[in-house]
Design a protein around this motif. Structure first.
Motif, PDB file in Angstrom:
ATOM      1  N   ALA A 169       0.802  -1.227   0.000  1.00 52.71           N
ATOM      2  CA  ALA A 169       0.000   0.000   0.000  1.00 52.71           C
ATOM      3  C   ALA A 169       0.832   1.272   0.000  1.00 52.71           C
ATOM      4  O   ALA A 169       0.287   2.365  -0.061  1.00 52.71           O
ATOM      5  N   GLU A 170       2.159   1.137   0.076  1.00 46.71           N
ATOM      6  CA  GLU A 170       3.026   2.323   0.033  1.00 46.71           C
ATOM      7  C   GLU A 170       4.411   1.875  -0.432  1.00 46.71           C
ATOM      8  O   GLU A 170       4.769   0.703  -0.285  1.00 46.71           O
ATOM      9  N   ASP A 181       6.457  -8.082  -0.218  1.00 45.47           N
ATOM     10  CA  ASP A 181       5.895  -6.865  -0.813  1.00 45.47           C
ATOM     11  C   ASP A 181       4.676  -7.247  -1.654  1.00 45.47           C
ATOM     12  O   ASP A 181       4.776  -8.133  -2.517  1.00 45.47           O
ATOM     13  N   ILE A 182       3.551  -6.623  -1.375  1.00 43.39           N
ATOM     14  CA  ILE A 182       2.366  -6.859  -2.214  1.00 43.39           C
ATOM     15  C   ILE A 182       1.868  -5.519  -2.757  1.00 43.39           C
ATOM     16  O   ILE A 182       2.018  -4.483  -2.110  1.00 43.39           O
ATOM     17  N   SER A 207      -6.791   0.757  -5.811  1.00 51.33           N
ATOM     18  CA  SER A 207      -8.249   0.707  -5.803  1.00 51.33           C
ATOM     19  C   SER A 207      -8.832   0.643  -7.210  1.00 51.33           C
ATOM     20  O   SER A 207      -9.757  -0.130  -7.468  1.00 51.33           O
ATOM     21  N   ASP A 240       2.692   4.611 -11.321  1.00 48.99           N
ATOM     22  CA  ASP A 240       3.731   3.870 -10.600  1.00 48.99           C
ATOM     23  C   ASP A 240       4.826   3.467 -11.586  1.00 48.99           C
ATOM     24  O   ASP A 240       4.532   3.002 -12.691  1.00 48.99           O
ATOM     25  N   ILE A 291       8.010  -1.357  -6.615  1.00 50.87           N
ATOM     26  CA  ILE A 291       7.669   0.009  -7.008  1.00 50.87           C
ATOM     27  C   ILE A 291       8.195   0.972  -5.964  1.00 50.87           C
ATOM     28  O   ILE A 291       7.705   1.012  -4.838  1.00 50.87           O
ATOM     29  N   ARG A 349       6.653   6.970  -7.860  1.00 49.82           N
ATOM     30  CA  ARG A 349       5.497   7.324  -8.669  1.00 49.82           C
ATOM     31  C   ARG A 349       5.856   8.557  -9.476  1.00 49.82           C
ATOM     32  O   ARG A 349       6.641   9.385  -9.008  1.00 49.82           O
ATOM     33  N   LYS A 401      -0.790   4.500   5.485  1.00 49.43           N
ATOM     34  CA  LYS A 401       0.285   4.937   4.585  1.00 49.43           C
ATOM     35  C   LYS A 401       1.084   6.065   5.251  1.00 49.43           C
ATOM     36  O   LYS A 401       0.503   7.009   5.770  1.00 49.43           O
TER      37      LYS A 401
HETATM   38  O1  DLL Z   1      -3.061   0.858  -1.408  1.00 49.54           O
HETATM   39  C1  DLL Z   1      -4.265  -1.077  -2.186  1.00 49.54           C
HETATM   40  C2  DLL Z   1      -3.418  -1.944  -1.332  1.00 49.54           C
HETATM   41  C3  DLL Z   1      -3.832  -2.268  -0.060  1.00 49.54           C
HETATM   42  C4  DLL Z   1      -2.237  -2.477  -1.829  1.00 49.54           C
HETATM   43  C5  DLL Z   1      -3.062  -3.099   0.734  1.00 49.54           C
HETATM   44  C6  DLL Z   1      -1.449  -3.340  -1.049  1.00 49.54           C
HETATM   45  C7  DLL Z   1      -1.884  -3.626   0.231  1.00 49.54           C
HETATM   46  P1  DLL Z   1      -4.762   2.711  -3.040  1.00 49.54           P
HETATM   47  O2  DLL Z   1      -5.058   3.311  -1.721  1.00 49.54           O
HETATM   48  O3  DLL Z   1      -5.650   3.006  -4.167  1.00 49.54           O
HETATM   49  O4  DLL Z   1      -4.744   1.149  -2.937  1.00 49.54           O
HETATM   50  O5  DLL Z   1      -3.276   3.133  -3.388  1.00 49.54           O
HETATM   51  C8  DLL Z   1      -2.653   2.637  -4.540  1.00 49.54           C
HETATM   52  O6  DLL Z   1      -0.471   2.826  -3.515  1.00 49.54           O
HETATM   53  O7  DLL Z   1      -0.826   3.193  -7.037  1.00 49.54           O
HETATM   54  C9  DLL Z   1       0.931   2.773  -5.396  1.00 49.54           C
HETATM   55  O8  DLL Z   1       1.367   4.085  -5.675  1.00 49.54           O
HETATM   56  C10 DLL Z   1       0.875   2.567  -3.898  1.00 49.54           C
HETATM   57  N1  DLL Z   1       1.219   1.187  -3.566  1.00 49.54           N
HETATM   58  C11 DLL Z   1       0.395   0.157  -3.283  1.00 49.54           C
HETATM   59  N2  DLL Z   1       1.136  -0.961  -3.001  1.00 49.54           N
HETATM   60  C12 DLL Z   1       2.442  -0.606  -3.144  1.00 49.54           C
HETATM   61  C13 DLL Z   1       3.682  -1.289  -3.018  1.00 49.54           C
HETATM   62  C14 DLL Z   1      -3.943   0.391  -2.111  1.00 49.54           C
HETATM   63  N3  DLL Z   1       3.764  -2.563  -2.648  1.00 49.54           N
HETATM   64  C15 DLL Z   1      -1.243   3.177  -4.665  1.00 49.54           C
HETATM   65  N4  DLL Z   1       4.809  -0.599  -3.282  1.00 49.54           N
HETATM   66  C16 DLL Z   1      -0.506   2.572  -5.822  1.00 49.54           C
HETATM   67  C17 DLL Z   1       4.774   0.702  -3.645  1.00 49.54           C
HETATM   68  C18 DLL Z   1       2.496   0.752  -3.520  1.00 49.54           C
HETATM   69  N5  DLL Z   1       3.648   1.392  -3.762  1.00 49.54           N
END
Ligand code: DLL
Length: 443
Positions: free
Chosen positions: A222-223, A243-244, A248, A312, A333, A336, A433
């Protein structure tokens, strides 16, 4: 055959078989799904139909995966402009769930799921947890936020369907998190890496050493976070930190996940077709080249996304993975296109600063980047926490560390930046985040 077995624990989870499809079969499936989704959006979503008409592209022009380049891109503002339900490809009566992402300004973006979409989401989250070595018998503390954010419920459904025991604790209430982790014998945790750092620290203050607990796996995302941060987390807690990735607009978590090899994130490309483009020109780049990740949802029903520009930055790894999965990997990643800031003409990403800081002994992985404007000139100050020992040390050694840190950053960025060492616990901790940049230039 090795590839039929899960990475860890040696037990094959049939729910993960799509990870191992023969490549030609995978491409055929992707092509069929691409054709179907393009028909769906052309018939049902005004914005897509208009954009395709403007380019004189019809669904019949899409016959192979390469034809995807004929389709227009979708960007975040398209979701804002059609707020709330303008990109739905089905009636609201078929939508069983809505989520929203707050964003920094104005209205949120809204995303929708049919019952079938929830099933797909659950399946990709099962694949995610399995790739991170989790399975039945694991006790998973789900500290991603529940609510409109996709992290909580996305991970919840996946972990439950995996057959694991889920603790739906959500984010926050850190002392209770530590009590639960200890008392319930938690074996895996899902949360942002920055929140886990906070947990390690708070546990220490409560006299609990996470290394002594049964927890062995972190499912972190998520970050952005760096390899240096992973090393820090793994050695401070004795877990394996995976790392996952997800977003959204595409589905939530469950777009891509590391496996036991921890050498890139397998993208569940039977559902999410990846492309890498040059962010300036929009041209498609070959596998291996770094650029902006563009994703097309191949099976989403409620709100399909065609060539969604994620902002990203990553690249697609061509080489096969030792784990045997055939779905391709993307590199971690770290950046951004929109978290870049320009200081004295140099492009800077927070992750570069993180790498430079964590390369130096005595620093803690809690930092913030302050952007200021002084006499019309942009200035940057990096505030970083240092250990108690360093902080209580004599001024001379603090000054020495400050210089080493400034030099480490200068080597990475080629510009000199101000560094300020701050006491442990000074920088605000995040429950979700982390906020790495404080921009005071317009304040
Ligand atoms: O963050 C979904 C999520 C939830 C992913 C839990 C993983 C775990 P959004 O809030 O829409 O969704 O944010 C998405 O977060 O475009 C990236 O810029 C960043 N991001 C998500 N995962 C990663 C990662 C969730 N593993 C935005 N590494 C994305 C780097 C990440 N950036």
């Amino acid at each position: 055959m090795a590839i039929l077995w899960n990475d860890i624990g040696g037990k094959f989870n049939p729910a993960c078989s799509s990870d191992y499809l023969p490549v030609d079969q995978l491409r055929t499936l992707q092509t069929q799904r691409l054709i179907a989704v393009v028909h769906r959006v052309y018939d049902r979503v005004e914005m897509y139909r208009k954009r395709m008409d403007e380019r004189s592209v019809t669904p019949d022009d899409i016959r192979s995966l390469d034809d995807i380049a004929k389709l227009p891109f979708t960007v975040k503002t398209d979701l804002r402009d059609t707020y709330p339900f303008g990109l739905f490809a089905c009636g609201i009566n078929e939508v069983v769930r809505l989520h929203a992402s707050s964003g920094t300004t104005g209205k949120p973006i809204v995303v929708a799921y049919t019952a079938e979409d929830i099933d797909v989401w659950t399946s990709v989250m099962v694949r995610t947890f399995a790739a991170c070595g989790c399975g039945q018998g694991d006790i998973i503390q789900n500290a991603y936020g529940y609510g409109l954010f996709t992290g909580g419920l996305g991970a919840h459904y996946g972990a439950e369907s995996l057959g694991a025991t889920v603790i739906p604790i959500s984010g926050g209430n850190t002392d209770r998190q530590i009590m639960v982790m200890k008392d319930f014998g938690v074996t895996a945790i899902a949360c942002t890496p920055s929140y886990f750092l906070h947990l390690i620290e708070r546990a220490g203050n409560m006299g609990v050493d996470i290394k002594d607990l049964p927890i062995k796996t972190g499912v972190f995302g998520a970050e952005p976070w760096t390899e240096a941060m992973r090393k820090y987390i793994e050695s401070a807690s004795n877990i394996k930190a995976y790392d996952i990735y997800g977003l959204s607009e595409i589905i939530g978590p469950g777009v891509a996940s590391e496996c036991s090899d921890q050498s890139g994130l397998h993208i569940f490309e039977d559902h999410f077709y990846p492309e890498i483009i040059d962010p300036e020109t929009g041209d498609t780049l070959p596998d291996g080249a770094e650029g902006e990740l563009v994703l097309t949802t191949l099976s989403k029903k409620a709100m399909p996304m065609i060539r969604y520009r994620t902002r990203d930055i990553t690249s697609i790894i061509q080489e096969p993975c030792p784990c045997g999965r055939t779905v391709r990997k993307i590199r971690r990643i770290g950046r951004r296109t929109d978290d870049m800031f320009i200081i004295r003409g140099v492009n800077v990403f927070p992750s570069q600063i993180e790498e430079a800081l964590l390369a130096v002994e005595g620093t803690l992985p809690h930092y913030q980047i302050i952007l200021m404007r002084e006499k019309g000139l942009d200035q940057i100050e990096v505030q970083v926490e240092v250990t108690e020992e360093v902080f209580s040390d004599e001024v001379r050694s603090m000054e020495k560390l400050r210089t080493v840190l400034a030099q480490s950053i200068e080597r990475t960025l080629n510009i000199r930046v101000g560094v300020r060492l701050v006491e442990p616990h000074t920088i605000e901790r995040s429950m979700g985040k982390a906020k790495r940049i404080i921009d005071k230039r317009e304040m």
